[in-house]
Design an enzyme around this catalytic site. Sequence first.
Site, mmCIF file in Angstrom:
data_model
loop_
_atom_site.group_PDB
_atom_site.id
_atom_site.type_symbol
_atom_site.label_atom_id
_atom_site.label_comp_id
_atom_site.label_asym_id
_atom_site.label_seq_id
_atom_site.Cartn_x
_atom_site.Cartn_y
_atom_site.Cartn_z
ATOM 1 N N GLY A 320 0.816 -1.209 0.000
ATOM 2 C CA GLY A 320 0.000 0.000 0.000
ATOM 3 C C GLY A 320 0.849 1.258 0.000
ATOM 4 N N GLY A 321 1.955 1.227 0.736
ATOM 5 C CA GLY A 321 2.871 2.361 0.713
ATOM 6 C C GLY A 321 3.526 2.519 -0.648
ATOM 7 C CD1 TRP A 323 -1.716 1.458 -5.907
ATOM 8 C CD2 TRP A 323 -1.989 3.298 -4.669
ATOM 9 N NE1 TRP A 323 -2.758 2.182 -6.459
ATOM 10 C CE2 TRP A 323 -2.942 3.313 -5.719
ATOM 11 C CE3 TRP A 323 -1.981 4.354 -3.765
ATOM 12 C CZ2 TRP A 323 -3.866 4.346 -5.872
ATOM 13 C CZ3 TRP A 323 -2.888 5.383 -3.927
ATOM 14 C CH2 TRP A 323 -3.817 5.369 -4.963
ATOM 15 C CG HIS A 324 0.392 6.207 -1.309
ATOM 16 N ND1 HIS A 324 0.000 5.054 -0.675
ATOM 17 C CD2 HIS A 324 -0.618 7.103 -1.113
ATOM 18 C CE1 HIS A 324 -1.178 5.240 -0.116
ATOM 19 N NE2 HIS A 324 -1.578 6.463 -0.364
ATOM 20 N N GLY A 325 3.855 5.630 -4.452
ATOM 21 C CA GLY A 325 4.967 6.157 -5.220
ATOM 22 C C GLY A 325 6.145 5.202 -5.211
#
Length: 427
Positions: A320-321, A323-325
């Site tokens: 999930g982290g 996914w942000h960048g």
Amino acid sequence: MLFNSYTFLVFYALVFAAYVVLSRRTSAQNLLLLVSSYVFYAAWDYRFLSLILLSTVVDFWAGIRIESGRKNTRRRWLILSLVTNLGVLATFKYFGFAAQSFCQLTEMLGLGISLSIAEIILPVGISFYTFQTLSYTIDVYRGRIPACNNLLGFSVYVAFFPQLVAGPIERATHFLPQVLQQRKIRRIDLAVGTQFVLLGYFYKVVLADSVAPMVNQFYAAPERYGGSIAWLANLGFAVQIYGDFAGYSMIARGISRWMGFRLMANFRQPFLATSPRDFWTRWHRSLSQWLRRYLYFELGGSRRGFSITCRNLMVTMLLGGLWHGASWNFVLWGGFHGILLVGQHAWMSVRSTAKMSLGSHEERQTLWHATLKVCRIMLTFVLMLIGWTLFRCESLMEIQVTLSRMFTASLADPRWVSFATPIALAL
């Protein structure tokens, strides 16, 4: 074409006027929405329209084949959808990061391998529409939704411009039926949509944009400031990122509501969360629900014992982290939240085993219960501020410097008033 630009306001006004003229003609409205969505995306970079078209065509046919095929055939088409979507996402978003990390690792090991890689432009919104199309094929495979036989309607579902580049990530079970059915423009939708739009612009323009200069000033040279300013800058960034994300989501909900669509509420007072788990039921809910359903549950969720549950939580939050960048600071941010969730899960397990529940006693002591809730909110908020440090910093060195300012430097800094003023004015 940003939501808070005059170009977008003119663009939307023209689209909405044509949409009203085509009232009660669903196919014509959907064709208008599809063309408008492609024009909207092409305004960012027309070259990447091919990626949206690829995802649309592959997942449309994959859904039909999954529904009508036998077990092995269904699985092959699901794998094709996964490989296509995740392959495109990995190539454009993570290939450069992986190659750079590999070179850094070899340098640390003394091998010194270097790779000459051309810079890859990141397509806008690719993470959002990739997850959205993946949810469709997985839901068809799991039997949660029938396959869509309407290519036009499915194309609108994938490329719907209000939520194409910034979410929320809509599941097909919720949004696709709205695209396929006839829609009516009602007064209540216009009224509620207007409230959403005005609130969204307030979040974006008044909250986010007013504190952004102060946050940027601190992070340009965090070593120059004391602890009080470091904490204020992170408080300002919390306001900024909430204003940006929630503002864009609120505007998307509003302009969609004007056209008869109902998008999910992506944020629900996240800074009043009483625990890390509660935070993720309030913050970026479309992403957290996607990760929970399509990653955490698929890994086994909490059904296979304590250690497997902790592993699933960590894997989910690390991805999930990421996914942000494509950067290690986002991995660390996800890992930080994973540790918080694992810690909360461990505490709840110990508490349950030791039969330490105080529910009925706390209910009788209303004041104590309210005080305890406030303390939980404050503790959770402080933990979130620490997490936002990892999110905002652009390098490991910057993370180290900022955290040292927050926890080892003197809190006293006479310049704190100039940093606190933008936050006070925004709030």
